[in-house]
Motif scaffolding. Structure first.
Motif, PDB file in Angstrom:
ATOM      1  N   THR A  93       0.824  -1.205   0.000  1.00 37.25           N
ATOM      2  CA  THR A  93       0.000   0.000   0.000  1.00 37.25           C
ATOM      3  C   THR A  93       0.858   1.254   0.000  1.00 37.25           C
ATOM      4  O   THR A  93       0.572   2.219  -0.729  1.00 37.25           O
ATOM      5  CB  THR A  93      -0.930   0.001   1.228  1.00 37.25           C
ATOM      6  OG1 THR A  93      -1.744  -1.169   1.206  1.00 37.25           O
ATOM      7  CG2 THR A  93      -1.819   1.230   1.234  1.00 37.25           C
ATOM      8  N   LEU A  94       1.914   1.270   0.807  1.00 38.13           N
ATOM      9  CA  LEU A  94       2.790   2.442   0.865  1.00 38.13           C
ATOM     10  C   LEU A  94       3.462   2.684  -0.484  1.00 38.13           C
ATOM     11  O   LEU A  94       3.570   3.840  -0.937  1.00 38.13           O
ATOM     12  CB  LEU A  94       3.853   2.235   1.946  1.00 38.13           C
ATOM     13  CG  LEU A  94       3.349   2.169   3.395  1.00 38.13           C
ATOM     14  CD1 LEU A  94       4.504   1.844   4.339  1.00 38.13           C
ATOM     15  CD2 LEU A  94       2.676   3.463   3.811  1.00 38.13           C
ATOM     16  N   LEU A  95       3.918   1.616  -1.139  1.00 41.40           N
ATOM     17  CA  LEU A  95       4.535   1.767  -2.462  1.00 41.40           C
ATOM     18  C   LEU A  95       3.522   2.277  -3.477  1.00 41.40           C
ATOM     19  O   LEU A  95       3.821   3.165  -4.287  1.00 41.40           O
ATOM     20  CB  LEU A  95       5.112   0.427  -2.920  1.00 41.40           C
ATOM     21  CG  LEU A  95       6.342  -0.083  -2.161  1.00 41.40           C
ATOM     22  CD1 LEU A  95       6.689  -1.496  -2.605  1.00 41.40           C
ATOM     23  CD2 LEU A  95       7.532   0.839  -2.376  1.00 41.40           C
ATOM     24  N   ARG A  96       2.328   1.700  -3.436  1.00 31.99           N
ATOM     25  CA  ARG A  96       1.287   2.138  -4.367  1.00 31.99           C
ATOM     26  C   ARG A  96       0.916   3.604  -4.137  1.00 31.99           C
ATOM     27  O   ARG A  96       0.740   4.369  -5.084  1.00 31.99           O
ATOM     28  CB  ARG A  96       0.057   1.234  -4.210  1.00 31.99           C
ATOM     29  CG  ARG A  96      -1.062   1.566  -5.199  1.00 31.99           C
ATOM     30  CD  ARG A  96      -2.147   0.513  -5.161  1.00 31.99           C
ATOM     31  NE  ARG A  96      -2.756   0.401  -3.848  1.00 31.99           N
ATOM     32  CZ  ARG A  96      -2.661  -0.651  -3.062  1.00 31.99           C
ATOM     33  NH1 ARG A  96      -1.945  -1.692  -3.434  1.00 31.99           N
ATOM     34  NH2 ARG A  96      -3.260  -0.691  -1.888  1.00 31.99           N
ATOM     35  N   ASN A  97       0.818   4.005  -2.875  1.00 31.94           N
ATOM     36  CA  ASN A  97       0.487   5.396  -2.565  1.00 31.94           C
ATOM     37  C   ASN A  97       1.585   6.347  -3.031  1.00 31.94           C
ATOM     38  O   ASN A  97       1.299   7.420  -3.581  1.00 31.94           O
ATOM     39  CB  ASN A  97       0.261   5.561  -1.064  1.00 31.94           C
ATOM     40  CG  ASN A  97      -1.011   4.891  -0.583  1.00 31.94           C
ATOM     41  OD1 ASN A  97      -1.866   4.517  -1.384  1.00 31.94           O
ATOM     42  ND2 ASN A  97      -1.138   4.714   0.707  1.00 31.94           N
ATOM     43  N   ALA A  98       2.844   5.958  -2.806  1.00 31.83           N
ATOM     44  CA  ALA A  98       3.959   6.816  -3.220  1.00 31.83           C
ATOM     45  C   ALA A  98       3.969   7.009  -4.735  1.00 31.83           C
ATOM     46  O   ALA A  98       4.174   8.127  -5.236  1.00 31.83           O
ATOM     47  CB  ALA A  98       5.278   6.220  -2.745  1.00 31.83           C
ATOM     48  N   GLU A  99       3.748   5.925  -5.471  1.00 30.60           N
ATOM     49  CA  GLU A  99       3.719   6.031  -6.923  1.00 30.60           C
ATOM     50  C   GLU A  99       2.542   6.870  -7.397  1.00 30.60           C
ATOM     51  O   GLU A  99       2.662   7.678  -8.323  1.00 30.60           O
ATOM     52  CB  GLU A  99       3.666   4.634  -7.533  1.00 30.60           C
ATOM     53  CG  GLU A  99       4.958   3.841  -7.318  1.00 30.60           C
ATOM     54  CD  GLU A  99       4.790   2.364  -7.614  1.00 30.60           C
ATOM     55  OE1 GLU A  99       3.655   1.961  -7.935  1.00 30.60           O
ATOM     56  OE2 GLU A  99       5.775   1.618  -7.519  1.00 30.60           O
ATOM     57  N   ALA A 100       1.391   6.698  -6.738  1.00 24.44           N
ATOM     58  CA  ALA A 100       0.215   7.482  -7.108  1.00 24.44           C
ATOM     59  C   ALA A 100       0.429   8.962  -6.817  1.00 24.44           C
ATOM     60  O   ALA A 100      -0.012   9.829  -7.588  1.00 24.44           O
ATOM     61  CB  ALA A 100      -1.015   6.965  -6.358  1.00 24.44           C
ATOM     62  N   LEU A 101       1.097   9.282  -5.717  1.00 25.49           N
ATOM     63  CA  LEU A 101       1.370  10.685  -5.381  1.00 25.49           C
ATOM     64  C   LEU A 101       2.275  11.318  -6.435  1.00 25.49           C
ATOM     65  O   LEU A 101       2.041  12.463  -6.859  1.00 25.49           O
ATOM     66  CB  LEU A 101       2.028  10.766  -4.008  1.00 25.49           C
ATOM     67  CG  LEU A 101       1.108  10.486  -2.806  1.00 25.49           C
ATOM     68  CD1 LEU A 101       1.933  10.223  -1.555  1.00 25.49           C
ATOM     69  CD2 LEU A 101       0.155  11.654  -2.573  1.00 25.49           C
ATOM     70  N   GLY A 102       3.303  10.594  -6.861  1.00 28.34           N
ATOM     71  CA  GLY A 102       4.180  11.115  -7.897  1.00 28.34           C
ATOM     72  C   GLY A 102       3.447  11.345  -9.207  1.00 28.34           C
ATOM     73  O   GLY A 102       3.628  12.382  -9.869  1.00 28.34           O
ATOM     74  N   GLU A 103       2.594  10.394  -9.580  1.00 26.38           N
ATOM     75  CA  GLU A 103       1.839  10.550 -10.827  1.00 26.38           C
ATOM     76  C   GLU A 103       0.800  11.655 -10.712  1.00 26.38           C
ATOM     77  O   GLU A 103       0.547  12.375 -11.673  1.00 26.38           O
ATOM     78  CB  GLU A 103       1.163   9.221 -11.194  1.00 26.38           C
ATOM     79  CG  GLU A 103       2.131   8.167 -11.657  1.00 26.38           C
ATOM     80  CD  GLU A 103       3.023   8.662 -12.771  1.00 26.38           C
ATOM     81  OE1 GLU A 103       2.528   9.277 -13.740  1.00 26.38           O
ATOM     82  OE2 GLU A 103       4.248   8.466 -12.670  1.00 26.38           O
ATOM     83  N   GLY A 104       0.194  11.788  -9.532  1.00 29.47           N
ATOM     84  CA  GLY A 104      -0.749  12.883  -9.342  1.00 29.47           C
ATOM     85  C   GLY A 104      -0.075  14.228  -9.494  1.00 29.47           C
ATOM     86  O   GLY A 104      -0.622  15.145 -10.127  1.00 29.47           O
ATOM     87  N   ALA A 105       1.133  14.361  -8.939  1.00 28.60           N
ATOM     88  CA  ALA A 105       1.882  15.609  -9.083  1.00 28.60           C
ATOM     89  C   ALA A 105       2.304  15.829 -10.530  1.00 28.60           C
ATOM     90  O   ALA A 105       2.282  16.955 -11.034  1.00 28.60           O
ATOM     91  CB  ALA A 105       3.106  15.582  -8.170  1.00 28.60           C
TER      92      ALA A 105
END
Length: 834
Positions: free
Chosen positions: A522-534
């Motif tokens: 979950t933490l990895l998925r969230n980190a990747e999603a945050l980068g893509e959102g930015a």
């Protein structure tokens, strides 16, 4: 014995050729596979010539071995194909591919079908072959080889998205094309007429069946990983065995696509393995598979290319015309998909628009390679296929492969440059200049300090500093345009980098075994999603994703449904434990990102951007702490247990690091080191996350209510039989306005809000609600919404009268509360009317 020795010698020699071709290709500015193809064709041509010259007596045995390779198409398929497919899958970034899932599926599956149909339609009228044979050739030439293309893209610095689209296309394209090839070849061998419905059904069964088998096999391997106790050799061996076992099982036992099964298994391991395998071991597995794939791809390409002269030996002018038609049809199909079908995805908001330059690069980069030759070889070696069909497929497929390699492959670099895809964007260029200027300045200061420490002469210092001073001046002059960049653009870059930092920190948590695999995932998925959102939406995109990471996932909603509908508590408790752990480690990650070291590293983005990033982090930390505190207040002991586990695992990691340092320094013997290492590993494997308990024991909940404090043991037993525990989550509507009064609720812990049209009344632990409707028979007068996680005791209407009769003091207390609320409601209504 001599034959085996000769074959092994030839294979070893070809590996030497493959190794030497790598640096030679770099020097010639060619893709390695293009050079390998040329070498393979040359070896095949020379072998044929030697067999028909006076030198045949001296070199005849070797030449005959090359001309008539003792390697069948089944050898290529069963020995090399599982390795190539699995390597492409396990090294893929599945999360990033999902962002462009729609265009990748369009290019891989739809484009394969279109290419097969267009090639068949173009060749059918002029080839003299049946339609099904022309369609078979279409499926053979639909496979693309990304190796040469990606090598060129990386060499010239092409955009990451372009590389991802080409790699994703090739990954799924091979599977789709091979499934279609098997279906069409089966029709030809059986003599059945092609039927669209039957073909579609066979394609779907083979494809979907292989995908399902691969997912199950991949998940099974991930379940075995903990048993290896982080032994990298064992983990890597399991992945190699998985590739072959899945392929053979799919083809021989389940009669579904082995390629799709291997692909699906590799993608499953890639998607979930990074949270179960330590970063060091994952890097080792990736390097191992890169080496295996290099050997396999090089051997397949050279061996297949050696067969090319033999396949083209009796090529005629009519064949040249057919090859030209095939080339035109293949490129027309590719352009049709890129410029007619792909824009429909953008119109449907399924993907971000793909520029014309990207489309042209993808079209020109559709090289055919070893797999196309292997499939053509499979047709030529099938005795059930007529000789004229064998020749037709072999000659045309080989002609297309040579054209794409020798024309497209050698000019792709120039096309990329012409399309200006080898240049950094203005934002990336500005960031590069700033990073270079700051780095050069730090290095120059280090050189000066070293010169002072070792008393180096000023002239030597000047010579050493000169290139860095020139670089600083160039970077600053190039960075003059940086002021034209908006803070919004620089902030977006900074937030993308922040997401990458968070991902690396999450991997460190996994390496320390501080969190469970599901939480790390979950933490990895969230980190990747945050980068893509930015990347796509700047600060607003980052903040939207940050809010989404705190929302309840679908798995929690499903577990909550099972609890409310069927009373199953276990799944809900597990999901709450996952949420508790995720929030705790998200807080730790944000605090680490806001730390002094991370703040200094963000200086490359400028002071203003660094301040904005800090503000974003503070707001995110506040929201995370709010969500975490909502759980912590209800379950403080579980929070303490999680934090203690985190500290213990961190301590074990540092302990292991200390032993590693002592061993490398030669201060402890190997036997002592292994014993110490084993003790740490034993502790790590036995340390598991504590089981989450919802705390719905009725007796304990009754003990939390002051209202029941004076009950005797006998009365408590009767009350315990009447009350039912209930768990509520924040924002859950417990009671709806206008509903029937069917129960009264006692708040054992937590808080709720009674929502009237004009006000909200908070209630906390020890309060009750819902009693007024039962006493008066009226409908519910307001909504009651959980403000936090709540543990309630529910008394149903059918038991309410018995409860009130048996407990006089509680009856009086409830009626007093109800009377005060009734009076308050009437007063408010009168005030509103006046």
């Amino acid at each position: 014995m001599l034959d085996i020795v000769l074959v092994l010698a030839i294979l070893a020699s070809l590996l030497v050729v493959a190794a030497v071709s790598q640096p030679l290709a770099v020097r010639l500015k060619l893709a390695p596979v293009v050079l390998l193809a040329v070498i393979g064709v040359a070896i095949g041509a020379v072998s044929l010539v030697l067999l028909h010259t006076p030198f045949s007596s001296r070199f005849g045995e070797v030449a005959r071995t090359f001309a008539d390779l003792p390697v069948s198409s089944e050898t290529f398929i069963y020995v090399f194909l599982p390795l190539l497919v699995f390597e492409a899958a396990i090294t893929s970034d599945v999360r990033r591919m999902l962002e462009d899932a729609a265009p990748i599926l369009m290019l891989a599956v739809v484009a394969t079908v279109v290419a097969t149909g267009v090639v068949g339609a173009v060749l059918w009228p002029i080839s003299g072959q049946p339609l099904v044979v022309c369609l078979l050739l279409g499926s053979v030439v639909s496979t693309t080889d990304p190796a040469a293309v990606i090598a060129v893209f990386r060499d010239v610095g092409a955009p990451a998205r372009l590389t991802r689209l080409v790699a994703g296309e090739a990954l799924l394209n091979d599977a789709a094309a091979i499934v279609m090839f098997v279906v069409l070849l089966g029709m030809i061998v059986s003599g059945r007429k092609p039927h669209l419905g039957d073909g579609a059904v066979a394609f779907a069964i083979s494809f979907l069946g292989g995908a399902a088998l691969g997912v199950l096999a991949g998940r099974a391997l991930l379940q075995l990983i903990p048993w290896t106790r982080d032994d990298r050799l064992a983990e890597a061996t399991l992945t190699v065995a998985l590739a072959y076992l899945v392929f053979i099982s799919a083809e021989q036992l389940f009669h579904v696509s082995g390629v799709v099964a291997v692909l699906s298994a590799g993608l499953t391991v890639s998607a979930f393995g990074r949270s179960r395998i330590t970063p060091y071991n994952w890097s080792f597995i990736a390097d191992l598979w890169a080496q295996i794939a290099f050997w396999a791809h090089s051997l397949v390409f050279v061996l297949a290319s050696i067969l090319v002269p033999k396949l083209l030996l009796d090529m005629q002018f009519h064949d040249v015309v057919l090859v030209a038609a095939l080339i035109a049809g293949a490129f027309a199909a590719r352009l049709m998909v890129l410029f007619l079908l792909l824009p429909l995805l953008s119109l449907a908001k399924l993907t971000q628009p793909i520029s014309t330059a990207y489309k042209l690069a993808i079209a020109w980069g559709g090289l055919r390679g070893a797999l196309t030759l292997v499939l053509a070889l499979a047709v030529t070696q099938n005795p059930a296929v007529r000789p004229d069909v064998q020749r037709f497929v072999a000659v045309l497929a080989t002609g297309l492969v040579l054209f794409t390699l020798l024309v497209n492959g050698t000019t792709l670099r120039a096309v990329i440059h012409l399309l200006r895809l080898d240049r950094l964007s203005p934002v990336d260029q500005a960031l590069r200049d700033r990073v270079m200027a700051l780095s050069y300045a730090e290095i120059a200061e280090t050189i000066r300090a070293t010169a002072r420490e070792h008393e180096i002469s000023p002239s030597a210092l000047t010579n050493a500093l000169k290139p860095y001073e020139v670089g600083i001046a160039a970077a600053k002059s190039g960075g003059e345009d940086e002021s034209s960049l908006k803070d919004r653009e620089r902030l977006a870059i900074g937030l993308v980098a922040l997401g990458n930092q968070e991902r690396m920190l999450a991997l460190e948590i996994m390496a320390e075994r501080a969190a469970s695999p599901s939480t790390v995932q979950t933490l990895l998925r969230n980190a990747e999603a945050l980068g893509e959102g930015a990347r796509s939406g700047g600060r607003l995109g980052y903040q939207r994703v940050a809010e989404a990471t705190l929302a309840f996932p679908f798995s929690f909603a499903a577990a909550f449904f099972l609890y409310r509908r069927f009373g199953i508590v276990r799944f809900l408790a597990d999901r709450l434990g996952d949420r508790f752990e995720m929030l705790l480690f998200t807080r730790l990650l944000i605090q680490e990102l806001a730390g002094a070291h991370s703040v200094r590293s963000r200086s490359i983005f400028g002071e203003r951007v660094a301040e904005l990033i800090d503000a974003v982090l503070k707001a995110r930390l506040t929201r995370t702490m709010t969500s975490l505190d909502a759980l912590r207040r209800q379950y403080p002991q579980y929070a303490a247990a999680l934090e203690a586990r985190f500290l213990r695992q961190s301590a074990l990691r540092r302990e292991m690091g200390r032993y590693d340092a002592l061993f490398k320094e030669g201060l402890i013997a190997a036997e002592v080191y292994e014993d110490l290492k084993g003790s740490v590993e034993d502790t790590q494997t036995t340390e598991t996350r504590p089981r989450f308990d919802l705390g719905l024991d009725i007796r304990q909940l009754i003990g939390r209510l002051e209202l029941f404090a004076d009950l005797t043991d006998q009365q408590l037993e009767r009350v315990e039989k009447l009350l039912r525990p209930r768990f509520a989550v924040p924002r859950e509507v417990i009671v709806r306005q206008g509903g029937r009064g069917d129960a009264v609720y006692f708040i054992a812990s937590g808080a709720v809000e009674v929502v009237f049209p004009d006000r909200r009344i908070p209630l906390g632990s020890g309060d009750l609600f819902g009693e007024l409707a039962l006493l008066t028979g009226m409908k519910r007068q307001a909504d009651v919404v959980a403000a936090t996680y709540c543990r309630l005791l529910v008394l149903r209407k059918a038991d309410f009268d018995h409860f009130m009769q048996d407990n006089r003091d509680i009856r009086l207390a409830i009626k007093t509360i109800a009377a005060s609320r009734s009076w308050r409601n009437n007063s408010d209504a009168s005030a509103a009317a006046s």
